[in-house]
Design an enzyme around this catalytic site. Sequence first.
Site, PDB file in Angstrom:
ATOM      1  N   ALA A 166       0.825  -1.206   0.000  1.00 55.27           N
ATOM      2  CA  ALA A 166       0.000   0.000   0.000  1.00 55.27           C
ATOM      3  C   ALA A 166       0.866   1.265   0.000  1.00 55.27           C
ATOM      4  CB  ALA A 166      -0.936   0.004   1.202  1.00 55.27           C
ATOM      5  N   GLU A 169      -1.320   8.086  -6.909  1.00 54.67           N
ATOM      6  CA  GLU A 169      -1.258   9.548  -6.752  1.00 54.67           C
ATOM      7  C   GLU A 169      -0.626  10.211  -7.976  1.00 54.67           C
ATOM      8  OE1 GLU A 169      -1.370  13.214  -4.257  1.00 54.67           O
ATOM      9  OE2 GLU A 169      -1.753  11.235  -3.421  1.00 54.67           O
ATOM     10  N   GLY A 202       1.769   1.595  -3.542  1.00 52.16           N
ATOM     11  CA  GLY A 202       0.561   1.797  -4.333  1.00 52.16           C
ATOM     12  C   GLY A 202      -0.034   3.179  -4.181  1.00 52.16           C
ATOM     13  N   ASP A 203       0.047   3.743  -2.980  1.00 52.85           N
ATOM     14  CA  ASP A 203      -0.426   5.102  -2.738  1.00 52.85           C
ATOM     15  C   ASP A 203       0.293   6.076  -3.661  1.00 52.85           C
ATOM     16  OD1 ASP A 203      -1.689   7.305  -1.265  1.00 52.85           O
ATOM     17  OD2 ASP A 203       0.291   7.616  -0.389  1.00 52.85           O
ATOM     18  N   ALA A 204       1.601   5.950  -3.766  1.00 54.86           N
ATOM     19  CA  ALA A 204       2.402   6.842  -4.609  1.00 54.86           C
ATOM     20  C   ALA A 204       2.107   6.614  -6.092  1.00 54.86           C
ATOM     21  CB  ALA A 204       3.880   6.635  -4.322  1.00 54.86           C
TER      22      ALA A 204
END
Length: 134
Positions: free
Chosen positions: A14, A22, A17-19
């Site tokens: 995560a 984004e 994955g967040d980056a």
Amino acid sequence: MKTNYQQMNGIALAYLGDAVYEVYVRQHLLMMGYTKPNYLQHRATHFVSAKAQAALIKLMDANNILTDEEKSYFKRGRNAQSHTKAKHTDAITYRISTGFEAIFGYLALSQQSERINELAQWCINKVEAGETDE
């Protein structure tokens, strides 16, 4: 050095994955012509907030968008024991959004760039269409 994403915990997936997601959102907003930092940040929350990501997972499920493998990585992220607390949402929504981000982390580490692009664009289209609003 090769990363063994199959053994990686959901929180680590995560984190990446967040980056990954984004970047797609930021590129989309800039391509839409938005340039003011405060507005960019405000608009981005419609795509990257825990609430938006949880709504996107619900839509993905309803539309049968995810593969079985992606669903397993979602569950790994959702079920991971996090030692951080959600700032602006409840714990369940936060865990679901962690699962959403874990999917993108898995796809990035397994070098599935076409699939990342496909899912990110699908998500952006759903947000832009207002399908994640309550």
